[in-house]
Design a protein around this motif. Structure first.
Motif, PDB file in Angstrom:
ATOM      1  N   GLY A 115     -24.011  -3.634 -15.334  1.00  0.00           N
ATOM      2  CA  GLY A 115     -22.890  -4.503 -15.012  1.00  0.00           C
ATOM      3  C   GLY A 115     -23.222  -5.972 -14.972  1.00  0.00           C
ATOM      4  N   ASP A 116     -24.510  -6.307 -15.142  1.00  0.00           N
ATOM      5  CA  ASP A 116     -24.911  -7.708 -15.039  1.00  0.00           C
ATOM      6  C   ASP A 116     -24.409  -8.522 -16.216  1.00  0.00           C
ATOM      7  OD1 ASP A 116     -26.284  -6.957 -12.825  1.00  0.00           O
ATOM      8  OD2 ASP A 116     -28.292  -7.247 -13.650  1.00  0.00           O
ATOM      9  N   SER A 117     -23.793  -9.652 -15.888  1.00  0.00           N
ATOM     10  CA  SER A 117     -23.403 -10.543 -16.970  1.00  0.00           C
ATOM     11  C   SER A 117     -24.659 -11.029 -17.684  1.00  0.00           C
ATOM     12  CB  SER A 117     -22.647 -11.739 -16.412  1.00  0.00           C
ATOM     13  OG  SER A 117     -22.454 -12.699 -17.431  1.00  0.00           O
ATOM     14  N   THR A 142     -26.296  -9.233 -19.891  1.00  0.00           N
ATOM     15  CA  THR A 142     -27.156  -8.126 -20.304  1.00  0.00           C
ATOM     16  C   THR A 142     -26.391  -7.148 -21.195  1.00  0.00           C
ATOM     17  OG1 THR A 142     -26.665  -6.757 -18.398  1.00  0.00           O
ATOM     18  CG2 THR A 142     -28.512  -8.257 -18.191  1.00  0.00           C
ATOM     19  N   ARG A 174     -21.044   3.039 -17.623  1.00  0.00           N
ATOM     20  CA  ARG A 174     -19.931   2.136 -17.311  1.00  0.00           C
ATOM     21  C   ARG A 174     -18.684   2.511 -18.106  1.00  0.00           C
ATOM     22  NH1 ARG A 174     -20.346  -3.681 -18.583  1.00  0.00           N
ATOM     23  NH2 ARG A 174     -19.284  -3.876 -16.596  1.00  0.00           N
ATOM     24  N   GLY A 178     -15.874   1.131 -13.006  1.00  0.00           N
ATOM     25  CA  GLY A 178     -15.702  -0.303 -12.812  1.00  0.00           C
ATOM     26  C   GLY A 178     -16.110  -0.849 -11.467  1.00  0.00           C
ATOM     27  N   ALA A 179     -17.010  -0.164 -10.756  1.00  0.00           N
ATOM     28  CA  ALA A 179     -17.512  -0.706  -9.493  1.00  0.00           C
ATOM     29  C   ALA A 179     -18.947  -1.193  -9.713  1.00  0.00           C
ATOM     30  CB  ALA A 179     -17.461   0.344  -8.395  1.00  0.00           C
ATOM     31  N   VAL A 228     -21.131  -2.236  -7.683  1.00  0.00           N
ATOM     32  CA  VAL A 228     -22.093  -1.762  -6.682  1.00  0.00           C
ATOM     33  C   VAL A 228     -22.681  -0.409  -7.076  1.00  0.00           C
ATOM     34  CG1 VAL A 228     -20.466  -0.574  -5.131  1.00  0.00           C
ATOM     35  CG2 VAL A 228     -22.516  -1.675  -4.177  1.00  0.00           C
TER      36      VAL A 228
END
Lengths: 519, 159
Positions: A192-194, A196, A231, A274-275, A277
């Motif tokens: 989820g990291d922008s 990457t 994801r 979409g979480a 965490v």
């Protein structure tokens, strides 16, 4: 040449698709038909030169020749200049002609181990995978006992590529020695990291390497069931993974008798929802169990009590996809790359405001400056690069004075930064760092699971404080409160979401105080 | 927009509940299957889901509302997601966001009056090498400028 069917490669990676690769592929097929030329179209993965996608390659006796970027409207003109005969002078004169792909500086300077096949093969062709050294690692693993496999992984020095950099071999060893009737291997594919996209590339462009890595993990520790927690934002990866898994089952690389060994390993993709965490391993396990993704207290470690309370390996996509080459070529081969305690290679992802973006796999030790300017060629806008965020939304912002830091877990931790998953996002001089600090809190507030107070409440208080600071209200005092709040979040949060949000915030204040109205 | 379900939708949901209820950790795949088939997870079916999995309705509600991906109301014909994450911000996604919002006359989590497009924020589409990125349904777009987004929107409105 008339009787030879020429192979033409057009990537199916989603970044290439996002720039029109499907239309390019259709145009090539249609134009070839129109001209009565026989071609074999291969939808390969991406070579990772994303600023040049769609990058089309044509096979020649000397190797593949690249043309890029090729849009559908360029195709008739390419055929007109004999692009299928890619060694001809006519083809070489075309403005989109780049020469032999392997000779391109971007690729030549890399050390591709995990990404050895990416961009070269057809991702869903098992034959292609095997022809390019696929399943050699598994073959070796099947001749060893679990403890020997774990020792090779430990000796390679591989550390978790998901962000925490925990030694993979230690994790595996814990699961190996945990007595249980059922164990699991879980792949954390909740990238989820922008900044990457290396996990996505592996899953879309070389899915079998992940399947092989997970199978080896299962055999090593005695786990018979694996899950890829993917994801929901990656629909293309889902399709490719499911297709590859089905093929692996068909020929016995998954199932109850892996490659005739009598050993079992089953694998299934589960979609996240979409979480952010849920990229945290215990939150991920809760989600896999069908619950809210609330972070668990540790201990117990997932290696002892993980999925459904059973010993579980939870590894990132890149960690697992690196296992096959380690088992194939040996621990020492891998450990010979790198520096200090960061052994092997890191798939680095250049993103944001850079002229040349894409995937670079290199041994640890390369500096940010080399990446930003030699590979990245500076900012896309042509303005000076002012700040760089490394390691996703929870990573620190680095100013130009820190660009000579080598990519190494320890070197980054010394300057109070993190390498994380190897994503690098560049910003030009127009960036407002106070705004980025506010965004870090806002993101944390949106994504907090709510279990611990520092993260749940602290993130919202942080947004409010940032609004007061940018409005110029009692700036000095509010910055002090912000520092206190960050300290509480750093030391009091249950997981990295609350615990690392202060990295982007404090690094922004410390390195760019002028944007906060202080000096 | 009414939250009423047709009988075929209810049948479809029941099929999905039956198909998934015996999986380990069944709730997430079940919710995905329901949303994939009818476009959202209607609150009206929480009791059926709860019963199939021996959960309380509150637990089902808790899970559905925890995840950004699950929706409890119908959406427009197409869902347009705009990436708000750092890489896209570095390439001007804020401007893109505001121009899309004003072009569609809606804010995030809202649907255009003609029912064609629902606008959602998203935090990373993995297309960071070609920021800013948007996704229309399952179609990804990179290096989206004002011209490209206008095309995407007008196509979505027709199709």
């Amino acid at each position: 040449m008339s009787n030879v069917v020429i192979k033409v490669y057009v990537p199916r990676d989603s970044t290439a698709l996002s720039l029109g690769a499907d239309r390019t592929a259709h145009a090539i097929v249609a134009e070839a038909q129109k001209r009565g030329l026989e071609i074999a179209l291969v939808r390969n993965g991406s070579r990772g030169l994303f600023w040049l996608e769609p990058l089309v390659e044509v096979a020649t006796p000397l190797g593949r020749v690249a043309y890029a970027p090729v849009q559908a409207q360029d195709v008739p003109d390419l055929f007109e200049t004999d692009f299928l005969n890619a060694l001809s002078d006519k083809a070489k004169a075309h403005p989109l002609y780049l020469g032999l792909t392997e000779e391109l500086t971007w690729l030549k300077r890399q050390q591709r181990l995990t990404f050895a096949r990416v961009g070269i093969t057809d991702p869903v062709s098992l034959d292609d995978y095997i022809a390019h050294d696929g399943y050699k690692g598994l073959k070796h693993a099947l001749s060893l006992n679990g403890a020997d496999i774990v020792k090779i992984v430990s000796d390679s020095g591989l550390r978790g590529r998901g962000g925490a950099a925990f030694p993979t071999g230690i994790k595996w060893n814990t699961v190996l020695n945990a007595p249980a009737t059922q164990k699991y291997v879980v792949c954390n594919a909740d990238e989820g990291d922008s900044g990457t996209y290396s996990d996505r590339m592996i899953m879309e462009d070389d899915p079998f390497v992940l399947i092989e890595g997970m199978t080896i993990a299962g055999i090593a520790v005695g786990a018979t069931q694996g899950y890829i927690y993917l994801r929901s934002e990656y629909p293309h990866a889902l399709k490719v993974l499911n297709e590859a898994i089905a093929k692996a089952y068909q020929v016995g690389y998954l199932g109850d008798n892996i490659a005739g060994s009598g050993q079992s390993f089953h694998l299934e993709v589960r979609r996240a929802a979409g979480a952010y965490v849920c990229g945290e391993e215990t939150s991920l396990l809760e989600s896999l169990e069908g619950k809210r993704g609330l972070v668990r207290f540790k201990p117990p470690l997932p290696a002892i009590e993980g999925l459904f309370g059973k010993p579980t390996i939870v590894n990132n996509v890149i960690s697992l996809a690196t296992i096959p080459i380690i088992l194939d070529k040996g621990a020492q081969y891998y450990a010979d790359y790198g520096m200090g305690r960061s052994r092997g290679t890191l798939p680095i992802q250049l993103a944001g405001n850079l002229k040349q973006t894409g995937l670079i796999e290199l041994a640890f030790g390369v500096t940010l400056r080399e990446l930003l300017y030699d590979f990245g060629a500076g900012s896309a806008t042509g303005k000076p690069i002012r700040a760089v965020q490394v390691g996703g939304p929870l990573g620190a912002y680095l100013p130009e004075s820190q660009f000579d830091t080598p990519l190494d877990y320890e070197a980054f931790s010394q300057i109070w930064a993190v390498l994380g998953h190897g994503g690098i996002v560049a910003f030009d001089e127009t960036v407002n760092m106070a705004k980025m600090a506010r965004y870090a809190f806002e993101f944390c507030a949106i994504e907090s699971c709510g279990k611990c107070t520092p993260c749940r409440i602290g993130s919202t208080r942080g947004v409010e404080l940032m609004d007061k600071i940018t409005a110029g209200q009692e700036r000095t005092q509010h910055i002090q409160v912000l520092r206190d709040l960050s300290d509480t979040m750093l030391n009091g949060s249950l997981c990295a979401l609350g615990g690392m949000t202060p990295y982007p915030v404090l690094s922004a204040i410390n390195h760019f105080p002028e944007d906060f109205g202080v000096s | 927009m009414l939250n009423t379900l047709t009988s075929s939708q209810l049948d479809e949901i029941q099929v999905q509940i039956e198909a998934h209820k015996n999986l380990p950790g069944a709730l997430m795949p079940m919710l995905h299957a329901i949303q994939d088939s009818v476009g959202y997870v209607p609150e009206a079916v929480y009791p059926q889901i709860a019963k199939a999995l021996a959960l309380s309705v509150a637990e089902v509600h808790g899970v559905v509302t925890f995840y950004h991906h699950f929706r409890t109301h119908p959406v427009g014909k197409h869902v347009l997601q705009i990436c708000r994450a750092e890489s896209c911000q570095a390439m001007g996604s804020e401007q893109l966001e505001s121009s899309v919002k004003s072009a569609l006359g809606i804010d995030y989590h809202e649907t255009t009056k003609d029912g064609s497009i629902t606008l959602e924020p998203v935090y990373c589409l993995g297309n960071c090498a070609c920021s800013p990125a948007v996704m229309l349904d399952e179609e990804l777009y990179g290096r989206v400028d004002s011209q490209k987004i206008a095309q995407i929107i007008s196509q979505a409105r027709i199709a």
